[in-house]
Design an enzyme around this catalytic site. Structure first.
Site, PDB file in Angstrom:
ATOM      1  N   TYR A  56      28.916  46.716  54.475  1.00  0.00           N
ATOM      2  CA  TYR A  56      29.957  47.476  53.786  1.00  0.00           C
ATOM      3  C   TYR A  56      30.300  48.727  54.600  1.00  0.00           C
ATOM      4  CZ  TYR A  56      28.514  44.695  49.692  1.00  0.00           C
ATOM      5  OH  TYR A  56      28.184  43.677  48.818  1.00  0.00           O
ATOM      6  N   HIS A 125      21.978  38.438  52.185  1.00  0.00           N
ATOM      7  CA  HIS A 125      23.354  38.486  51.671  1.00  0.00           C
ATOM      8  C   HIS A 125      24.005  37.101  51.702  1.00  0.00           C
ATOM      9  CE1 HIS A 125      27.021  41.443  51.534  1.00  0.00           C
ATOM     10  NE2 HIS A 125      27.015  40.595  50.541  1.00  0.00           N
ATOM     11  N   SER A 204      31.018  41.763  40.768  1.00  0.00           N
ATOM     12  CA  SER A 204      32.395  41.571  40.272  1.00  0.00           C
ATOM     13  C   SER A 204      32.396  41.143  38.810  1.00  0.00           C
ATOM     14  CB  SER A 204      33.143  40.547  41.129  1.00  0.00           C
ATOM     15  OG  SER A 204      33.312  41.009  42.438  1.00  0.00           O
ATOM     16  N   PRO A 205      31.645  41.838  37.943  1.00  0.00           N
ATOM     17  CA  PRO A 205      31.588  41.443  36.530  1.00  0.00           C
ATOM     18  C   PRO A 205      32.894  41.708  35.785  1.00  0.00           C
ATOM     19  CG  PRO A 205      30.506  43.546  36.823  1.00  0.00           C
ATOM     20  CD  PRO A 205      30.833  43.046  38.206  1.00  0.00           C
ATOM     21  N   GLY A 207      35.764  40.826  37.297  1.00  0.00           N
ATOM     22  CA  GLY A 207      36.712  39.959  37.991  1.00  0.00           C
ATOM     23  C   GLY A 207      37.525  40.675  39.043  1.00  0.00           C
ATOM     24  N   ARG A 208      36.885  41.603  39.780  1.00  0.00           N
ATOM     25  CA  ARG A 208      37.583  42.434  40.773  1.00  0.00           C
ATOM     26  C   ARG A 208      38.730  43.194  40.116  1.00  0.00           C
ATOM     27  NH1 ARG A 208      35.912  37.904  43.538  1.00  0.00           N
ATOM     28  NH2 ARG A 208      34.512  38.363  45.275  1.00  0.00           N
TER      29      ARG A 208
END
Length: 329
Positions: A56, A125, A204-205, A207-208
């Protein structure tokens, strides 16, 4: 903030964590001062589980998380980071390296960027299928024995790979995408994690941000936002998914909550071994997400949400073809 067990480590973490990725890359430009304020707001709200990765921002995200942890007190946060996605500076293209030599080198580099003596939770990852998972996890287990890592995790692996890895060394957490708009793990991975006492960390809980109620059409996103290329945010799929996500608004209004809070509360209420890690760059959103811990959903509420968001209802793949490299390995 309530706590949940982290695998069988004996440690607990806040039942809502924090995904730090967007503070350094992928969602358009960010302000580092506001990022710092946002992390502070999350911590003040009881969130102590910070998720980062060496890829990142090409290491910048780990540096940010490390500085924050050292400033507020290392004992106040649990740091999870990852290795395995290798990119050249300034490029989005990547390769997957889960070789034992890379495991060791990546850990040393992450420890240096984070400025800590040990990583609380260290994930692979992505997995290169040409490298036996036993070799990868064996090298990760050596890091535990050396005191450089406290617990091991895997990201985006298949149930078969989890079983093989767990036979080498206890796996504490599996991380993958899970939300009302991405429910595939419910078929096999979530039951297996429950059986093995492995915590499922849901990235992403929201959904982004699809489940936040915001306008996320490609035209509304910054030109550097990588969602502009994701199949779920383009064309007919974008419109269909926005209509699907709109189903949250009525329930949120009934509960006196926001759509984001309902989406997070659904995860917490449905799966006792799941810890969602929503990300944001705004302190007010960090506080809003943390308050999802207080939202109470009834059995009827859960059945209603399950019916409104059936498995497979979301249109479009969650990644581009290149983005699926190493997924479900």
């Amino acid at each position: 903030m309530k706590q949940r067990p982290l695998g069988r480590t004996g440690q607990v973490v806040s039942e809502i964590g924090f995904g730090c990725m967007g503070m350094s890359e992928f969602y358009g430009p960010s302000d580092q001062s506001e990022n710092w304020t946002t992390l502070g707001a999350a911590l003040d709200a009881g969130v102590n589980f910070l998720d980062t990765a060496d890829t990142y921002g090409h290491g910048a995200n780990e540096e940010l998380v490390g500085r924050f942890a050292r400033t507020v007190g290392r004992h106040r946060v649990l740091i999870a980071t990852k290795f395995g996605i290798v990119r050249e500076p300034g490029k989005i293209e990547r390769r997957i390296d889960s070789s034992p030599a890379y495991v060791r080198a990546a850990c040393e580099a992450s420890l240096k960027r984070l400025g800590v003596d040990a990583i609380d939770l260290y994930y692979a990852h992505r997995i290169n299928p040409d490298v036996p998972i036993e070799d990868t996890v064996g090298a990760m287990a050596d890091l535990v024995r050396a005191g450089k890592v406290r617990a091991l995790g895997l990201s985006e692996v298949s149930p078969a790979t989890l079983k093989r890895a767990h036979a080498v060394h206890p796996i504490t957490a599996v991380q993958s995408e899970l939300s009302l708009t991405e429910r595939a793990p419910e078929d096999d991975m979530l039951p297996l994690c429950w059986e093995l006492s492995v915590t499922f960390v849901a990235y992403s809980p929201l959904g982004r941000a699809l489940l936040t109620g915001r306008n996320l059409s490609a035209e509304a996103l910054d030109e550097t936002d990588y969602r502009r290329s994701l199949p779920r945010f383009v064309g007919e799929a974008a419109a269909a998914n926005a209509r699907l996500a709109g189903n949250l608004k009525a329930i949120a209004a009934e509960k006196g909550a926001t759509p984001s809070q309902i989406a997070l509360a659904w995860l917490l209420s449905s799966f006792p071994h799941v810890v969602p890690i929503p990300g944001t760059r705004r302190p007010e959103r960090a506080r809003e997400n943390a308050r999802a811990s207080d939202v109470r959903l009834t059995r009827d509420d859960l059945e209603r949400l399950d019916g409104l968001f059936p498995i497979g209802a979301t249109m479009g793949a969650r990644y581009t073809e290149a983005g699926f490299a190493g997924v479900n390995a």
